[in-house]
Design an enzyme around this catalytic site. Structure first.
Site, PDB file in Angstrom:
ATOM      1  N   ARG A 170       0.819  -1.222   0.000  1.00  0.00           N
ATOM      2  CA  ARG A 170       0.000   0.000   0.000  1.00  0.00           C
ATOM      3  C   ARG A 170       0.853   1.273   0.000  1.00  0.00           C
ATOM      4  O   ARG A 170       0.495   2.279   0.623  1.00  0.00           O
ATOM      5  CB  ARG A 170      -0.944   0.031   1.209  1.00  0.00           C
ATOM      6  CG  ARG A 170      -2.021  -1.029   1.222  1.00  0.00           C
ATOM      7  CD  ARG A 170      -2.992  -0.869   0.079  1.00  0.00           C
ATOM      8  NE  ARG A 170      -4.185  -1.670   0.273  1.00  0.00           N
ATOM      9  CZ  ARG A 170      -4.295  -2.958  -0.099  1.00  0.00           C
ATOM     10  NH1 ARG A 170      -3.291  -3.571  -0.696  1.00  0.00           N
ATOM     11  NH2 ARG A 170      -5.432  -3.605   0.103  1.00  0.00           N
ATOM     12  N   SER A 244     -10.764  -0.158   3.000  1.00  0.00           N
ATOM     13  CA  SER A 244     -10.015  -0.301   4.253  1.00  0.00           C
ATOM     14  C   SER A 244      -9.527   1.074   4.707  1.00  0.00           C
ATOM     15  O   SER A 244      -8.851   1.762   3.954  1.00  0.00           O
ATOM     16  CB  SER A 244      -8.787  -1.184   4.054  1.00  0.00           C
ATOM     17  OG  SER A 244      -9.158  -2.474   3.682  1.00  0.00           O
ATOM     18  N   GLU A 340      -5.082   4.509   5.712  1.00  0.00           N
ATOM     19  CA  GLU A 340      -4.750   4.273   4.311  1.00  0.00           C
ATOM     20  C   GLU A 340      -5.081   5.493   3.435  1.00  0.00           C
ATOM     21  O   GLU A 340      -4.274   5.867   2.593  1.00  0.00           O
ATOM     22  CB  GLU A 340      -5.532   3.037   3.833  1.00  0.00           C
ATOM     23  CG  GLU A 340      -4.768   2.235   2.801  1.00  0.00           C
ATOM     24  CD  GLU A 340      -5.556   1.026   2.331  1.00  0.00           C
ATOM     25  OE1 GLU A 340      -5.347  -0.044   2.906  1.00  0.00           O
ATOM     26  OE2 GLU A 340      -6.358   1.157   1.403  1.00  0.00           O
TER      27      GLU A 340
HETATM   28  N1  EPU Z   1     -11.536  -9.678  10.588  1.00  0.00           N
HETATM   29  C1  EPU Z   1     -12.228  -9.697  11.773  1.00  0.00           C
HETATM   30  N2  EPU Z   1     -13.184  -8.744  11.971  1.00  0.00           N
HETATM   31  C2  EPU Z   1     -13.470  -7.812  11.040  1.00  0.00           C
HETATM   32  C3  EPU Z   1     -12.766  -7.790   9.824  1.00  0.00           C
HETATM   33  C4  EPU Z   1     -11.779  -8.754   9.615  1.00  0.00           C
HETATM   34  O1  EPU Z   1     -11.984 -10.524  12.644  1.00  0.00           O
HETATM   35  O2  EPU Z   1     -14.357  -6.997  11.278  1.00  0.00           O
HETATM   36  C5  EPU Z   1     -10.538 -10.720  10.334  1.00  0.00           C
HETATM   37  C6  EPU Z   1     -11.077 -11.740   9.315  1.00  0.00           C
HETATM   38  O3  EPU Z   1     -11.805 -12.724   9.929  1.00  0.00           O
HETATM   39  C7  EPU Z   1      -9.829 -12.260   8.664  1.00  0.00           C
HETATM   40  C8  EPU Z   1      -8.880 -11.092   8.729  1.00  0.00           C
HETATM   41  O4  EPU Z   1      -9.390 -10.183   9.693  1.00  0.00           O
HETATM   42  O5  EPU Z   1      -9.288 -13.316   9.415  1.00  0.00           O
HETATM   43  C9  EPU Z   1      -8.655 -10.423   7.390  1.00  0.00           C
HETATM   44  O6  EPU Z   1      -9.880  -9.905   6.887  1.00  0.00           O
HETATM   45  P1  EPU Z   1     -10.164  -9.770   5.308  1.00  0.00           P
HETATM   46  O7  EPU Z   1      -9.910 -11.040   4.618  1.00  0.00           O
HETATM   47  O8  EPU Z   1     -11.489  -9.137   5.140  1.00  0.00           O
HETATM   48  O9  EPU Z   1      -9.024  -8.807   4.765  1.00  0.00           O
HETATM   49  P2  EPU Z   1      -8.371  -7.464   5.361  1.00  0.00           P
HETATM   50  O10 EPU Z   1      -6.989  -7.786   5.804  1.00  0.00           O
HETATM   51  O11 EPU Z   1      -9.290  -6.842   6.345  1.00  0.00           O
HETATM   52  C10 EPU Z   1      -7.236  -6.729   3.137  1.00  0.00           C
HETATM   53  C11 EPU Z   1      -7.119  -5.472   2.338  1.00  0.00           C
HETATM   54  C12 EPU Z   1      -8.363  -5.280   1.478  1.00  0.00           C
HETATM   55  C13 EPU Z   1      -8.482  -6.471   0.552  1.00  0.00           C
HETATM   56  C14 EPU Z   1      -8.547  -7.757   1.387  1.00  0.00           C
HETATM   57  C15 EPU Z   1      -8.484  -8.981   0.520  1.00  0.00           C
HETATM   58  C16 EPU Z   1      -5.710  -3.958   3.581  1.00  0.00           C
HETATM   59  C17 EPU Z   1      -5.655  -2.764   4.467  1.00  0.00           C
HETATM   60  N3  EPU Z   1      -6.933  -4.331   3.212  1.00  0.00           N
HETATM   61  O12 EPU Z   1      -8.310  -6.558   4.053  1.00  0.00           O
HETATM   62  O13 EPU Z   1      -8.176  -4.113   0.700  1.00  0.00           O
HETATM   63  O14 EPU Z   1      -9.632  -6.376  -0.268  1.00  0.00           O
HETATM   64  O15 EPU Z   1      -7.413  -7.838   2.281  1.00  0.00           O
HETATM   65  O16 EPU Z   1      -7.205  -9.097  -0.031  1.00  0.00           O
HETATM   66  O17 EPU Z   1      -4.675  -4.510   3.238  1.00  0.00           O
HETATM   67  C18 EPU Z   1      -8.567  -1.766   0.640  1.00  0.00           C
HETATM   68  O18 EPU Z   1      -7.342  -1.620   0.654  1.00  0.00           O
HETATM   69  O19 EPU Z   1      -9.354  -0.785   0.582  1.00  0.00           O
HETATM   70  C19 EPU Z   1      -9.124  -3.097   0.706  1.00  0.00           C
HETATM   71  C20 EPU Z   1     -10.431  -3.317   0.759  1.00  0.00           C
END
Ligand code: EPU
Length: 344
Positions: A170, A244, A340
């Protein structure tokens, strides 16, 4: 009076031009249809002097000030073309003002797979390198070849390759040393003819298994990604948000061991450099913020990493909520969350 003065608009509301739907006003606003428009701004002394805000889809932006006294340059230049095809890979050029998702759909329709995991990411192609967008195991830098940009220090166009852009998670030089200097006008992607599906990410693998798909096409992966995003991420047209709101923080192996001992369920992902990335959504969720509101700013009930505009929120209110979340995560886990979106 030259063309640029005629096209220049004063006191323009940016409400429809940022996905948070924040009602801020730009003192000066100009749509950029091509390089000539940037040259004209550069050539006009009074416009060149103004602070610039380069606007794409406004999907990674928090307008904290109610008024931006500089000039908004909104990239609306269009065009997608095959630059060359050497049999090994196809090189595709896309104008900064094209919608990212539209571009991804075009590549798939033309039979050029590679970008499917990044389907439905909001924003324009020109904004994509700034934060090296990524999703479901793929980042922009994996398929990026080069870009062209207008340099406001010299008034010349420059061409940058992948290494020049300093991509990391990012992040890129466009967030730092080149922030107010370079305006990206178009990008070239390189998509190898030999394609392998990237379905390592849990959610994507699960969605495909549920459909009984074992050997997916790029289109099927794209459909799965679109369905996951639609389920987890609120549509900015219905509820203002910027995806995010925080980056997933990175900690050392030592810090990770201490955290894991205390919180065995904390989701973490090993990085090539030996460090670990932690899911910021989980940290926020554990602090009890999921689905909560502070004034007219809220935390999404389906994904705690997404902050939402609950209706006519000011940018300041979203920023206050972000601060409160940061303070709680810091107090509970000793981790500093980094936002972000760009704050303007
Ligand atoms: N989780 C929770 N509670 C929540 C949200 C997430 O416990 O409310 C846990 C989930 O259960 C999971 C972990 O956190 O174990 C990761 O969650 P998720 O797969 O939704 O991905 P993320 O790390 O929250 C990142 C990117 C997203 C991207 C997804 C998929 C960043 C900051 N965000 O989200 O990117 O779509 O992975 O690759 O790296 C963005 O940058 O705007 C964005 C949406």
């Amino acid at each position: 009076m030259n063309n640029i003065r005629i096209a220049l608009q004063k006191d323009v509301s940016l409400k429809a031009l940022n996905t948070f739907g924040i009602d801020a006003v730009a003192a000066n606003y100009l749509e950029i249809h091509g390089i000539q428009d940037l040259e004209r701004v550069y050539g006009d002394e009074s416009l060149q002097r103004l602070p610039r805000l380069i606007l794409g889809g406004g999907s990674n932006l928090l307008l904290v000030s109610e008024r931006f006294e500089g000039i908004v340059l909104r990239m609306v230049n269009k065009g997608i073309a095959v630059e060359r095809d050497d049999g090994q890979a196809v090189y595709l050029r896309v104008a900064a003002g094209e919608e990212w998702h539209g571009f991804v759909m075009w590549t798939l329709q033309q039979g050029y797979p590679g970008l499917e995991n990044m389907s439905l990411i909001p924003g324009t192609a020109g904004a994509a390198p700034v934060q090296n967008i990524g999703a479901y195991g793929v980042e922009l830098k994996d398929y990026f070849y080069s870009l062209r940009a207008f340099d406001f220090q010299t008034g010349q166009m420059v061409e940058l390759d992948r290494e020049d852009c300093g991509f990391s998670y990012r992040d890129s030089i466009f967030k730092h040393e080149m922030k107010d200097r370079l305006v990206i006008t178009d990008l070239t992607f390189v998509l190898p003819r030999e394609w392998k599906p990237n379905i390592g990410y849990g959610d994507v693998a699960k969605a495909l298994i549920e459909k009984g798909i074992t050997d997916p096409t790029a289109e099927q992966i794209s459909h799965a990604v679109i369905a996951i995003r639609q389920r987890k991420l609120p549509d900015p047209k219905e509820q203002g948000n910027a995806g995010s709101f925080f980056q997933n923080p990175t900690v050392t192996a030592e810090q990770m061991a201490v955290l894991k001992a205390k919180y065995p369920d904390m989701p973490s992902y090993p990085q090539p450099d030996g460090r670990f990335r932690i899911a910021a959504g989980w940290l926020i969720d554990q602090c009890g913020w999921k689905g909560r509101q502070l004034g007219r700013a809220g935390v999404c009930a389906a994904q705690a990493l997404v902050l939402i505009n609950c209706g006519d929120a000011k940018g300041k209110e979203i920023a206050e909520l972000a601060k409160a979340i940061q303070a709680d995560v810091q107090a509970k886990f000793g981790i500093q969350l980094v936002p972000e979106p760009a704050f303007v």
